[in-house]
Design a protein around this motif. Structure first.
Motif, PDB file in Angstrom:
ATOM      1  N   LYS A 113       0.891  -1.367   0.070  1.00 37.64           N
ATOM      2  CA  LYS A 113       0.029  -0.103   0.000  1.00 37.64           C
ATOM      3  C   LYS A 113       0.742   1.263  -0.027  1.00 37.64           C
ATOM      4  CE  LYS A 113      -4.082  -1.992   2.054  1.00 37.64           C
ATOM      5  NZ  LYS A 113      -4.970  -2.095   0.774  1.00 37.64           N
ATOM      6  N   LYS A 150      -5.287  11.196  -2.624  1.00 35.21           N
ATOM      7  CA  LYS A 150      -6.458  10.463  -3.043  1.00 35.21           C
ATOM      8  C   LYS A 150      -6.489  10.559  -4.457  1.00 35.21           C
ATOM      9  CE  LYS A 150     -10.455   8.339  -2.782  1.00 35.21           C
ATOM     10  NZ  LYS A 150     -10.478   7.086  -2.220  1.00 35.21           N
ATOM     11  N   ASP A 155      -3.141   4.879  -1.541  1.00 40.58           N
ATOM     12  CA  ASP A 155      -4.064   4.215  -0.408  1.00 40.58           C
ATOM     13  C   ASP A 155      -4.507   5.041   0.797  1.00 40.58           C
ATOM     14  OD1 ASP A 155      -4.258   1.676  -2.106  1.00 40.58           O
ATOM     15  OD2 ASP A 155      -1.937   1.760  -1.827  1.00 40.58           O
ATOM     16  N   GLY A 156      -3.892   5.970   1.215  1.00 46.24           N
ATOM     17  CA  GLY A 156      -4.148   6.619   2.394  1.00 46.24           C
ATOM     18  C   GLY A 156      -3.126   7.624   2.659  1.00 46.24           C
ATOM     19  N   LYS A 168     -11.498  10.506   6.877  1.00 48.66           N
ATOM     20  CA  LYS A 168     -12.484   9.318   6.602  1.00 48.66           C
ATOM     21  C   LYS A 168     -13.794   9.940   6.053  1.00 48.66           C
ATOM     22  CE  LYS A 168     -11.222   5.926   7.592  1.00 48.66           C
ATOM     23  NZ  LYS A 168     -10.362   4.975   7.105  1.00 48.66           N
ATOM     24  N   ARG A 173     -14.079   5.459   3.692  1.00 47.06           N
ATOM     25  CA  ARG A 173     -13.687   4.398   4.783  1.00 47.06           C
ATOM     26  C   ARG A 173     -12.404   3.618   4.305  1.00 47.06           C
ATOM     27  NH1 ARG A 173     -18.688   1.557   7.962  1.00 47.06           N
ATOM     28  NH2 ARG A 173     -16.855   1.018   9.166  1.00 47.06           N
ATOM     29  N   SER A 174     -12.319   3.408   2.993  1.00 49.20           N
ATOM     30  CA  SER A 174     -11.176   2.649   2.778  1.00 49.20           C
ATOM     31  C   SER A 174      -9.809   3.409   2.600  1.00 49.20           C
ATOM     32  CB  SER A 174     -11.522   1.879   1.466  1.00 49.20           C
ATOM     33  OG  SER A 174     -11.767   3.148   0.401  1.00 49.20           O
ATOM     34  N   LEU A 176      -6.714   5.014   4.051  1.00 49.62           N
ATOM     35  CA  LEU A 176      -6.491   4.498   5.509  1.00 49.62           C
ATOM     36  C   LEU A 176      -5.783   5.767   6.029  1.00 49.62           C
ATOM     37  CD1 LEU A 176      -4.256   1.475   4.188  1.00 49.62           C
ATOM     38  CD2 LEU A 176      -6.152   1.403   5.905  1.00 49.62           C
ATOM     39  N   ASP A 207      -6.957   4.481  11.397  1.00 52.51           N
ATOM     40  CA  ASP A 207      -6.995   3.018  11.208  1.00 52.51           C
ATOM     41  C   ASP A 207      -5.601   2.343  11.865  1.00 52.51           C
ATOM     42  OD1 ASP A 207      -9.283   2.882   9.410  1.00 52.51           O
ATOM     43  OD2 ASP A 207      -8.236   4.152   7.867  1.00 52.51           O
TER      44      ASP A 207
END
Length: 236
Positions: A113, A150, A155-156, A168, A173-174, A176, A207
């Motif tokens: 990730k 994003k 991925d976060g 978030k 929510r996905s 990170l 997370d």
């Protein structure tokens, strides 16, 4: 295994790292490998940790021209760590090429990730304004960098606990939220300015936690780590 709490292995070499993990019975826990340890030991330390079943966050905060980052990520992908990061301030093209490098270098059944650093938790508004010359509030700049990340395929983000909930809500929510600056109640703040306890972090949208000196400098590191796990579990 719960991959929510990564212990920062801020040790100068593999010998001290191995000794710390073994003496304190912390084999197999998720760990963060940063610049100090990786630049001394290289890929060797990742291989040794993986032999002992440690999930790994490779915290190198890469920041360079897009082509260089892409080529670096192709090599990092072969290490098969859980996460690796870049500075979001490197821009959208750099982040896109970082993701491309990970995709090219990864095996079909494993994907590292990509996490982007927004504003370092050692920063405050005064430093951001006077030294980085970034206008506006710190949280607004963190959100701006997160939006770039994003949109560019990350991925976060690495962000402060205090920004995680908004991340978030804004990005899903996905997406990170990896949050350093975690401290137990009795621990000092050291050089971090935007800190929080594990329980607060869990309730505020984090997370993944990264915790270091509250555990590694504790009189009983195993007890301290398990206290983090307990507080995280109670904070949901």
């Amino acid at each position: 295994m719960d991959k929510s709490i990564y212990l920062a292995l801020d040790f100068p070499d593999w010998h001290e790292t191995k000794q710390f993990l073994e003496v304190n019975n912390l084999q197999g826990i998720p760990v963060k490998v940063g610049m100090e340890l990786f630049y001394r030991e290289g890929a060797h330390v990742i291989e040794k940790l993986k032999e002992n079943n440690h999930p790994i966050f490779l915290d190198l905060k890469l920041h360079d021209i897009p082509t260089t980052i892409m080529k670096a990520m192709k090599n990092i992908a072969k290490l098969e760590v859980d996460m690796v990061n870049v500075h979001a301030s490197g821009g959208s093209e750099m982040i896109k090429r970082a993701k491309e490098g990970l995709d090219i270098g990864s095996h079909a059944n494993y994907q590292t990730k990509l996490i982007a650093v927004t504003i370092l938790t050692s920063m405050d508004n005064e430093t951001m304004h006077n030294e980085l010359l970034l206008p506006g509030k710190l949280e607004e700049n963190a959100w701006h960098f997160a939006r770039i990340a994003k949109q560019s395929g990350a991925d976060g983000v690495v962000c402060s606990v205090h920004e995680a909930m908004k991340m978030k809500k804004e990005f899903g929510r996905s997406f990170l939220t990896v949050t350093p600056g975690i401290r137990l109640e009795e621990s000092s703040t050291d050089d971090q300015k935007r800190i929080a306890t594990p329980g607060f972090a869990r309730g505020n949208g984090a997370d993944v936690l990264v915790i270091g000196r509250s555990v590694t400098n504790a009189a009983e590191p195993n007890r301290a780590y398990n206290q983090v796990v307990k507080e995280w579990g109670n904070g949901g």
